[in-house]
Design a protein around this motif. Structure first.
Motif, mmCIF file in Angstrom:
data_model
loop_
_atom_site.group_PDB
_atom_site.id
_atom_site.type_symbol
_atom_site.label_atom_id
_atom_site.label_comp_id
_atom_site.label_asym_id
_atom_site.label_seq_id
_atom_site.Cartn_x
_atom_site.Cartn_y
_atom_site.Cartn_z
ATOM 1 N N UNK A 68 0.837 -1.202 0.000
ATOM 2 C CA UNK A 68 0.000 0.000 0.000
ATOM 3 C C UNK A 68 0.872 1.254 0.000
ATOM 4 N N UNK A 69 1.912 1.244 0.819
ATOM 5 C CA UNK A 69 2.792 2.412 0.892
ATOM 6 C C UNK A 69 3.457 2.687 -0.454
ATOM 7 N N UNK A 70 3.927 1.653 -1.123
ATOM 8 C CA UNK A 70 4.568 1.840 -2.424
ATOM 9 C C UNK A 70 3.579 2.413 -3.442
ATOM 10 N N UNK A 71 2.357 1.888 -3.455
ATOM 11 C CA UNK A 71 1.355 2.429 -4.373
ATOM 12 C C UNK A 71 1.120 3.913 -4.130
ATOM 13 N N UNK A 72 0.980 4.286 -2.865
ATOM 14 C CA UNK A 72 0.727 5.691 -2.546
ATOM 15 C C UNK A 72 1.902 6.565 -2.971
ATOM 16 N N UNK A 315 -4.946 0.882 -1.600
ATOM 17 C CA UNK A 315 -4.107 2.069 -1.775
ATOM 18 C C UNK A 315 -4.766 3.094 -2.687
ATOM 19 N N UNK A 316 -5.332 2.623 -3.789
ATOM 20 C CA UNK A 316 -5.986 3.549 -4.725
ATOM 21 C C UNK A 316 -7.225 4.173 -4.098
ATOM 22 N N UNK A 317 -7.920 3.400 -3.281
ATOM 23 C CA UNK A 317 -9.084 3.926 -2.579
ATOM 24 C C UNK A 317 -8.656 5.041 -1.616
ATOM 25 N N UNK A 318 -7.584 4.821 -0.875
ATOM 26 C CA UNK A 318 -7.062 5.852 0.033
ATOM 27 C C UNK A 318 -6.629 7.078 -0.760
ATOM 28 N N UNK A 322 -7.947 10.904 0.087
ATOM 29 C CA UNK A 322 -7.116 12.019 0.556
ATOM 30 C C UNK A 322 -6.957 13.110 -0.498
ATOM 31 N N UNK A 323 -7.303 12.788 -1.743
ATOM 32 C CA UNK A 323 -7.206 13.792 -2.794
ATOM 33 C C UNK A 323 -8.558 14.372 -3.196
ATOM 34 N N UNK A 333 -11.577 4.522 -9.639
ATOM 35 C CA UNK A 333 -10.115 4.577 -9.629
ATOM 36 C C UNK A 333 -9.547 3.359 -8.908
ATOM 37 N N UNK A 334 -10.161 2.997 -7.776
ATOM 38 C CA UNK A 334 -9.651 1.891 -6.969
ATOM 39 C C UNK A 334 -9.713 0.566 -7.721
#
Length: 369
Positions: A68-72, A315-318, A322-323, A333-334
């Protein structure tokens, strides 16, 4: 969940440098997403061989929250990964791999004797993919709650992300997750949880005792397939992956039941699948927020490697949250990021926001090759 702008349109000309720095510190804080979990060495058999057949393995790294961190970071969001790795070449290699993609690793702990391992055996057609864990007594599993100083890691306005895999690692880690969540609740830090049940790590009974307790701190919940029943005892899915999308009404009822039983949860999202074989399937996402359901288009895909797609979705959902994406755009998008991950080898979804938008905005949702 919206990011704040990092620039002021007007800065008074008479401000001194220290005044400007302080203004940016206090007023222009950019939220970060902090993910907490274990990164492991992944050893994959070549050419679809079974583990018992293979005399060599392809090495890479992965783990739910690291993924998840890498995707973000690939989406250029501010994010940090928190974990513990051994202070040896293997641990440093794992750390370097995450850092390579732009993830903040300044809060990582170093110590212990070993990095967890998982062996990956890719399935094909009617033969399922198989994973074998070798993570007992890893540096992360033995790390103590007192080693993590959340007051130095998290700030008001941040987002904390964890999955159900993490408290399943060990009692020590479960206690660490609980301490992090209590800190979040006391300090206006949003919590996102991917329930992410792993039957090879703990029983449904164990999972439900722990996860139902932790859910009191969760603001946004991600629940896929068996996660509902295995971790929360809430029925939503009958276990037949060939008809997941066909069960959308029971999924929706399960999502509503989560918000009824845990009123602190403001929204729930899920991936639904009709899997025809290990490689062929239909994928879609649904999202419940503010009393309304949003559904993505259905994507028909032929997957190259079915691993990490759930983390890519999370990750895409987050990223959408946040955007400031609207709910429909967020779920579209997710799911687009999730199916794109199926075309990418290894754990990390190394795609940009623009890559995902190309899939999302395409009129053709058949991604078979």
């Amino acid at each position: 969940f919206r990011k704040q702008s990092a620039t002021h349109s007007i800065i008074p000309h008479n401000l001194k440098e220290n005044d400007i720095i302080e203004m940016f510190r206090e007023d222009i804080y950019i939220m970060k997403v902090v993910t907490f979990g274990e990164i492991m060495l992944r050893l994959k058999t070549p050419e679809n061989l079974r583990i018992m057949q293979s005399d060599g393995f392809e090495a890479s790294y992965g783990g739910a929250e690291a993924n998840v961190a890498v995707s973000l970071a690939m989406y250029e969001d501010k994010c940090a990964f928190v974990s513990k790795v051994p202070n040896n070449p293997v641990g440093m290699s794992a750390l370097s791999e995450v850092r390579h993609y732009g993830v903040n690793t300044e809060y990582m702990l170093r110590g212990g004797d070993r990095l967890g391992i998982y062996f990956f055996e890719k399935g094909s057609d009617i033969r399922n993919t198989n994973v074998v864990y070798d993570r007992a007594f890893s540096a992360f599993s033995l790390s103590q709650p007192s080693e993590y100083h959340w007051e130095n890691i998290l700030e008001p306005g941040d987002v904390f992300y964890f999955s159900g895999v993490t408290p399943a690692v060990s009692k020590y880690v479960e206690d660490t997750v609980r301490s992090a969540l209590k800190y979040c609740k006391e300090n206006d830090i949003q919590v996102i949880c991917d329930l992410n049940y792993r039957g090879k790590m703990w029983s449904k009974e164990q999972a439900q005792v722990v996860m139902r307790d932790l859910m009191q701190y969760v603001d946004v919940c991600i629940a896929n397939d068996e996660d509902f029943e295995a971790t929360l005892g809430i029925h939503a899915f009958d276990g037949n992956l060939s008809t997941g999308i066909d069960q959308i009404d029971t999924y929706k009822e399960g999502m509503l039941e989560i918000t009824r039983q845990f009123p602190n949860v403001k929204s729930v999202t899920s991936v639904l699948r009709n899997m025809h074989t290990v490689e062929e399937g239909d994928w879609m996402g649904i999202y419940y927020v503010d009393g309304k359901f949003y559904q993505s288009p259905i994507h028909r895909v032929h997957s190259l490697e079915a691993v990490g797609a759930g983390d890519a979705y999370g990750a895409a959902f987050v990223h959408g949250l946040i955007n400031g994406f609207d709910p429909q755009k967020t779920v579209d998008f997710a799911i687009s990021a999730s199916v794109l991950k199926l075309m990418i080898q290894h754990d990390f979804n190394v795609v940009t926001q623009e890559d995902v938008f190309k899939i999302m905005n395409s009129k053709n949702t058949n991604l078979s090759r």
